[in-house]
Design an enzyme around this catalytic site. Structure first.
Site, PDB file in Angstrom:
ATOM      1  CG  PHE A  23      -1.783   1.240   1.299  1.00  0.00           C
ATOM      2  CD1 PHE A  23      -2.863   1.398   0.446  1.00  0.00           C
ATOM      3  CD2 PHE A  23      -1.513   2.247   2.216  1.00  0.00           C
ATOM      4  CE1 PHE A  23      -3.663   2.541   0.501  1.00  0.00           C
ATOM      5  CE2 PHE A  23      -2.298   3.382   2.283  1.00  0.00           C
ATOM      6  CZ  PHE A  23      -3.375   3.530   1.418  1.00  0.00           C
ATOM      7  CE1 TYR A  25       2.851   7.342   4.142  1.00  0.00           C
ATOM      8  CE2 TYR A  25       2.633   4.964   3.939  1.00  0.00           C
ATOM      9  CZ  TYR A  25       3.259   6.071   4.485  1.00  0.00           C
ATOM     10  OH  TYR A  25       4.309   5.888   5.359  1.00  0.00           O
ATOM     11  N   GLY A  26       2.563   7.810  -0.276  1.00  0.00           N
ATOM     12  CA  GLY A  26       3.441   8.950  -0.510  1.00  0.00           C
ATOM     13  C   GLY A  26       4.205   8.745  -1.802  1.00  0.00           C
ATOM     14  CB  SER A  27       7.793   9.137  -2.661  1.00  0.00           C
ATOM     15  OG  SER A  27       8.360   8.198  -1.779  1.00  0.00           O
ATOM     16  CD  GLU A 100       9.396   3.839   2.156  1.00  0.00           C
ATOM     17  OE1 GLU A 100       9.114   4.685   3.033  1.00  0.00           O
ATOM     18  OE2 GLU A 100       9.351   4.099   0.939  1.00  0.00           O
TER      19      GLU A 100
END
Length: 193
Positions: A23, A25-27, A100
């Site tokens: 999932f 949600y950013g880059s 990450e």
């Protein structure tokens, strides 16, 4: 426990022979940098997208920290879900760990997301660790604007990260949210100078 030990302990290892779902949600929405077999909108309940992570690497520096997005408790978040083939799952998970987990500010979690079909599936995502020193918490919008305005890291200006995220939210049909307001405020700053 050292930061390096925490980071290694949080390494996600996919089940051998199974697809990996991620999932974003950013880059990761616009720059996944891994092979995938499917991409579709998805909604995560119980977390929301927020500029709650202090960035001293990708979008800021030690002298001028920026902010990046994290998943924080409460609300919901619409993003994108990638399906990764079983033969690519391990290399994608290793890549995501390197990308990450620069520090231990994120916790990899398997979370339920809802697809447009109404089906709920489990996907890997990265949740903000509220105990980590880089967790900024809930900031006033003016503070977010101030921190993003001139911050630059190894991946470029913090405002470009915001602009790219907003563009991809627009692509998903999310046309007015807190990130849009922050961008309007920053663009207003630039217009005033």
């Amino acid at each position: 426990m050292t930061e390096a030990e925490m980071i290694e302990r949080r390494r996600y290892r996919p089940e051998p022979g199974q697809e990996l779902r991620v999932f974003a949600y950013g880059s990761l929405m616009w720059r996944p940098d891994f092979s995938f077999i499917d991409l579709q909108p998805a909604t995560l309940y119980g977390y929301h997208r927020a500029f709650c992570i202090i960035s001293t690497h990708y979008r800021g520096s030690e002298t001028h920290p920026g902010l990046v997005l994290g998943l924080d408790r409460g609300g919901q978040c619409i993003g994108r879900m990638y399906r990764i083939a079983p033969e690519d799952a391990e290399s994608a998970a290793d890549y995501l760990h390197r990308r990450e987990m620069i520090t231990g500010v994120y916790i990899p979690r398997l979370l339920k997301v809802r697809l447009p079909s109404g089906e709920d599936v489990t996907a890997l995502s990265y949740v903000a660790d509220r105990q980590h020193p880089q967790y900024a918490g809930k900031l006033a919008v003016e503070d977010v604007v101030h921190r993003i305005r001139d911050a630059v890291g190894v991946a470029g200006p913090n405002i470009d990260y915001l602009r790219n995220t907003v563009q991809h939210l627009d692509d998903l049909g999310i046309s007015d949210c807190a990130l849009h307001r922050i961008l309007r405020m920053l663009d207003g700053d630039k217009a005033a100078t």
